[in-house]
Design a protein around this motif. Sequence first.
Motif, PDB file in Angstrom:
ATOM      1  N   VAL A 206       0.938  -1.261   0.075  1.00  0.00           N
ATOM      2  CA  VAL A 206       0.064  -0.012  -0.102  1.00  0.00           C
ATOM      3  C   VAL A 206       0.864   1.002  -0.162  1.00  0.00           C
ATOM      4  CG1 VAL A 206      -1.626   1.343   1.317  1.00  0.00           C
ATOM      5  CG2 VAL A 206      -2.082  -1.287   1.117  1.00  0.00           C
ATOM      6  N   ARG A 207       1.914   1.285   0.748  1.00  0.00           N
ATOM      7  CA  ARG A 207       2.831   2.483   0.806  1.00  0.00           C
ATOM      8  C   ARG A 207       3.551   2.721  -0.585  1.00  0.00           C
ATOM      9  NH1 ARG A 207       7.646   2.808   5.279  1.00  0.00           N
ATOM     10  NH2 ARG A 207       5.679   2.791   6.613  1.00  0.00           N
ATOM     11  N   GLU A 208       3.813   1.661  -1.305  1.00  0.00           N
ATOM     12  CA  GLU A 208       4.357   1.790  -2.657  1.00  0.00           C
ATOM     13  C   GLU A 208       3.392   2.247  -3.453  1.00  0.00           C
ATOM     14  OE1 GLU A 208       6.962   1.970  -6.019  1.00  0.00           O
ATOM     15  OE2 GLU A 208       7.440   1.964  -3.592  1.00  0.00           O
ATOM     16  N   ARG A 209       1.924   1.949  -3.445  1.00  0.00           N
ATOM     17  CA  ARG A 209       1.098   2.263  -4.390  1.00  0.00           C
ATOM     18  C   ARG A 209       0.671   3.954  -3.968  1.00  0.00           C
ATOM     19  NH1 ARG A 209      -0.803  -1.853  -7.286  1.00  0.00           N
ATOM     20  NH2 ARG A 209      -2.722  -0.582  -7.572  1.00  0.00           N
ATOM     21  N   ILE A 210       0.937   4.393  -2.787  1.00  0.00           N
ATOM     22  CA  ILE A 210       0.691   5.559  -2.429  1.00  0.00           C
ATOM     23  C   ILE A 210       1.575   6.571  -3.079  1.00  0.00           C
ATOM     24  CG2 ILE A 210       0.339   7.271  -0.449  1.00  0.00           C
ATOM     25  CD1 ILE A 210      -0.829   5.131   0.922  1.00  0.00           C
ATOM     26  N   ARG A 211       2.880   5.947  -2.993  1.00  0.00           N
ATOM     27  CA  ARG A 211       4.026   6.695  -3.440  1.00  0.00           C
ATOM     28  C   ARG A 211       4.028   6.872  -4.980  1.00  0.00           C
ATOM     29  NH1 ARG A 211       8.225   6.744  -6.223  1.00  0.00           N
ATOM     30  NH2 ARG A 211       7.858   4.329  -6.969  1.00  0.00           N
ATOM     31  N   GLN A 212       3.317   5.826  -5.734  1.00  0.00           N
ATOM     32  CA  GLN A 212       3.327   5.852  -7.097  1.00  0.00           C
ATOM     33  C   GLN A 212       2.262   7.224  -7.343  1.00  0.00           C
ATOM     34  OE1 GLN A 212       2.309   2.102  -8.186  1.00  0.00           O
ATOM     35  NE2 GLN A 212       4.386   1.253  -7.928  1.00  0.00           N
ATOM     36  N   GLY A 213       1.216   7.029  -6.780  1.00  0.00           N
ATOM     37  CA  GLY A 213       0.058   8.068  -7.079  1.00  0.00           C
ATOM     38  C   GLY A 213       0.657   9.413  -6.857  1.00  0.00           C
ATOM     39  N   TRP A 214       1.470   9.633  -5.650  1.00  0.00           N
ATOM     40  CA  TRP A 214       1.967  10.820  -5.177  1.00  0.00           C
ATOM     41  C   TRP A 214       2.788  11.274  -6.226  1.00  0.00           C
ATOM     42  CZ3 TRP A 214       1.035  14.833  -2.020  1.00  0.00           C
ATOM     43  CH2 TRP A 214       2.181  15.972  -1.862  1.00  0.00           C
ATOM     44  N   THR A 342      -4.926  10.558 -16.900  1.00  0.00           N
ATOM     45  CA  THR A 342      -4.289   9.500 -15.696  1.00  0.00           C
ATOM     46  C   THR A 342      -4.676   8.178 -16.530  1.00  0.00           C
ATOM     47  OG1 THR A 342      -4.886  11.103 -14.175  1.00  0.00           O
ATOM     48  CG2 THR A 342      -4.344   8.809 -13.460  1.00  0.00           C
ATOM     49  N   PRO A 343      -3.481   7.116 -16.465  1.00  0.00           N
ATOM     50  CA  PRO A 343      -3.537   5.771 -16.760  1.00  0.00           C
ATOM     51  C   PRO A 343      -4.541   5.139 -15.881  1.00  0.00           C
ATOM     52  CG  PRO A 343      -1.151   6.677 -16.450  1.00  0.00           C
ATOM     53  CD  PRO A 343      -1.963   7.536 -16.235  1.00  0.00           C
ATOM     54  N   PRO A 344      -5.441   4.473 -16.498  1.00  0.00           N
ATOM     55  CA  PRO A 344      -6.599   3.772 -15.562  1.00  0.00           C
ATOM     56  C   PRO A 344      -6.272   3.234 -14.228  1.00  0.00           C
ATOM     57  CG  PRO A 344      -6.850   3.251 -17.843  1.00  0.00           C
ATOM     58  CD  PRO A 344      -5.430   3.764 -17.768  1.00  0.00           C
ATOM     59  N   ASP A 345      -5.000   2.628 -14.423  1.00  0.00           N
ATOM     60  CA  ASP A 345      -4.491   1.769 -13.124  1.00  0.00           C
ATOM     61  C   ASP A 345      -4.293   2.904 -12.058  1.00  0.00           C
ATOM     62  OD1 ASP A 345      -2.277   2.291 -14.767  1.00  0.00           O
ATOM     63  OD2 ASP A 345      -0.996   0.976 -13.364  1.00  0.00           O
ATOM     64  N   LEU A 346      -3.839   3.955 -12.411  1.00  0.00           N
ATOM     65  CA  LEU A 346      -3.541   5.030 -11.423  1.00  0.00           C
ATOM     66  C   LEU A 346      -4.409   5.871 -10.997  1.00  0.00           C
ATOM     67  CD1 LEU A 346       0.032   6.294 -12.735  1.00  0.00           C
ATOM     68  CD2 LEU A 346      -0.276   5.375 -10.432  1.00  0.00           C
ATOM     69  N   LEU A 347      -5.799   5.774 -11.637  1.00  0.00           N
ATOM     70  CA  LEU A 347      -6.720   6.960 -11.529  1.00  0.00           C
ATOM     71  C   LEU A 347      -7.234   6.886 -10.168  1.00  0.00           C
ATOM     72  CD1 LEU A 347      -8.703   8.989 -12.782  1.00  0.00           C
ATOM     73  CD2 LEU A 347     -10.202   7.270 -13.201  1.00  0.00           C
ATOM     74  N   SER A 348      -7.552   5.854  -9.410  1.00  0.00           N
ATOM     75  CA  SER A 348      -8.004   5.979  -8.062  1.00  0.00           C
ATOM     76  C   SER A 348      -7.186   6.551  -7.005  1.00  0.00           C
ATOM     77  CB  SER A 348      -8.614   4.566  -7.548  1.00  0.00           C
ATOM     78  OG  SER A 348      -7.629   3.729  -7.260  1.00  0.00           O
ATOM     79  N   ARG A 349      -5.899   6.166  -7.216  1.00  0.00           N
ATOM     80  CA  ARG A 349      -4.590   6.708  -6.441  1.00  0.00           C
ATOM     81  C   ARG A 349      -4.341   8.469  -6.679  1.00  0.00           C
ATOM     82  NH1 ARG A 349      -0.291   2.408  -7.631  1.00  0.00           N
ATOM     83  NH2 ARG A 349      -1.617   2.037  -9.591  1.00  0.00           N
ATOM     84  N   VAL A 350      -4.543   8.671  -8.029  1.00  0.00           N
ATOM     85  CA  VAL A 350      -4.361  10.186  -8.247  1.00  0.00           C
ATOM     86  C   VAL A 350      -5.480  10.955  -7.740  1.00  0.00           C
ATOM     87  CG1 VAL A 350      -4.494  11.712 -10.418  1.00  0.00           C
ATOM     88  CG2 VAL A 350      -3.095   9.882 -10.320  1.00  0.00           C
ATOM     89  N   MET A 351      -6.755  10.287  -7.988  1.00  0.00           N
ATOM     90  CA  MET A 351      -7.891  11.064  -7.494  1.00  0.00           C
ATOM     91  C   MET A 351      -7.551  11.221  -5.823  1.00  0.00           C
ATOM     92  SD  MET A 351     -10.045  12.125  -9.513  1.00  0.00           S
ATOM     93  CE  MET A 351     -10.743  12.013 -11.097  1.00  0.00           C
ATOM     94  N   ALA A 352      -7.157  10.292  -5.215  1.00  0.00           N
ATOM     95  CA  ALA A 352      -6.920  10.166  -3.780  1.00  0.00           C
ATOM     96  C   ALA A 352      -5.791  11.244  -3.360  1.00  0.00           C
ATOM     97  CB  ALA A 352      -6.699   8.864  -3.256  1.00  0.00           C
ATOM     98  N   THR A 353      -4.922  11.156  -4.097  1.00  0.00           N
ATOM     99  CA  THR A 353      -3.679  12.293  -3.575  1.00  0.00           C
ATOM    100  C   THR A 353      -4.170  13.585  -3.942  1.00  0.00           C
ATOM    101  OG1 THR A 353      -2.283  10.736  -4.748  1.00  0.00           O
ATOM    102  CG2 THR A 353      -1.385  12.888  -4.516  1.00  0.00           C
TER     103      THR A 353
END
Length: 424
Positions: A206-214, A342-353
């Motif tokens: 989860v930390r890595e996925r957050i980092r990618q979105g950020w 935003t790439p689809p696999d990143l969208l939820s993380r980009v929105m959250a960021t």
Amino acid sequence: MHTTTERPTDRRMFWTYWSASATSSLGTAVTSIALPLTAVLVLHATPFQMGLIAAASFVAWLVIGLPSGAIVQRLPLRGTQVAMDLTRAAAIASVPLGWWLDVLTLGQLIAVALVISFADVVFDVANFTFLPRVVPKEALQARNSLMSGTHAASQLGGPSVGGVAVQLLGAVPTLLLDAVSYVASALLLRSLPAVPHEPPADTASVRERIRQGWAFVSRHPIMGPCMWDATAANFVCGGQMALFAIYLVREIDAPAGLVGFLLAAEGVGSLVGAALVTPLVRRFGSARMCLAGSAVSVLGAFVIPLGTGVPAYVAFALGNVVFALGVVVLSTTTRTYRQVATPPDLLSRVMATVRFVSWGAIPFGGLAAGLLGEWIGVREALFVLAALTVLSPLILLASPVRHLRDFPEDAEPVRARRPARSPA
């Protein structure tokens, strides 16, 4: 010319989704007037206590804003939305229950605001992730405009209905309308078929996925500045939410019924902005309208606290119309750009960021405005907030956005390109 590829099934899903959002938004708009009036009229809250309630309403974005994208990506979208609707209904319904049992306190209002805040975070990230899955890319701007227009109509009708309901029923019983709206929204969403939403195939933490979105947002030459621009605007919005009810009731002596209609002026501005944003973007360009929206909101913020007596009512309503119009144009153009680029696999993380940073400013704005209102006065604090809105266009003018006509639709960060000269 683009032709829509929207299938009949997708249209039915969208309109059910829209109906759920519209029902919930109307109830929430009623609460936007009933909850602060409960604090002011029933519990006699101070400006700082109003700031605490405003802060509690959005503090969840600071606590779970970043991981919410990674969390939602691993949950079924429909089930998550339904669960959050029912959670919010239960929280709102507890206020009338506490009042009827004569145990209602400001602490309970703050706790209810906190519960709703956490449910809002998860629900909103799931909601914005859902929309691009049933709407073709070329239809997203129009659908986002419709959603903004629906929200605006709710903001127009909800506070007016809420103000009249508070005048007739009292502030606390009016909150039951919002609880019912969340239940209705949950039932509508439950009727939708499950949207394909596969868990991520990679095994990143989860930390890595957050980092990618950020990293994607913060390093993007356009999304990054737009995020900080929204942060400045939302800090001001948080302060306004904390002070508006107490300003109207105690500074300019507006009765409860009129308070609802004055706050509904925001809905007028939002509705006009939502109706105009699509044709304006086509005519002038998305980047230019983003800049224009941020500049217009500055003017509105300075008009809001002007005058006394009837002129003060007019200034408050007019300033809210102009401020809301600018904010809706700004938010709709930037939200659509994030969904498209935003790439689809990143969208939820980009929105959250983006929500973590920009909506995370709202509780700080509420607390700061509450403290400032007790220190220098409520009207004076609103003028200070107006001065801070100048940061919004300055951030965009210091970025590559100032050179663009339209936002590029590339998924990867790109260099800003100077537009060709537009025809007269």
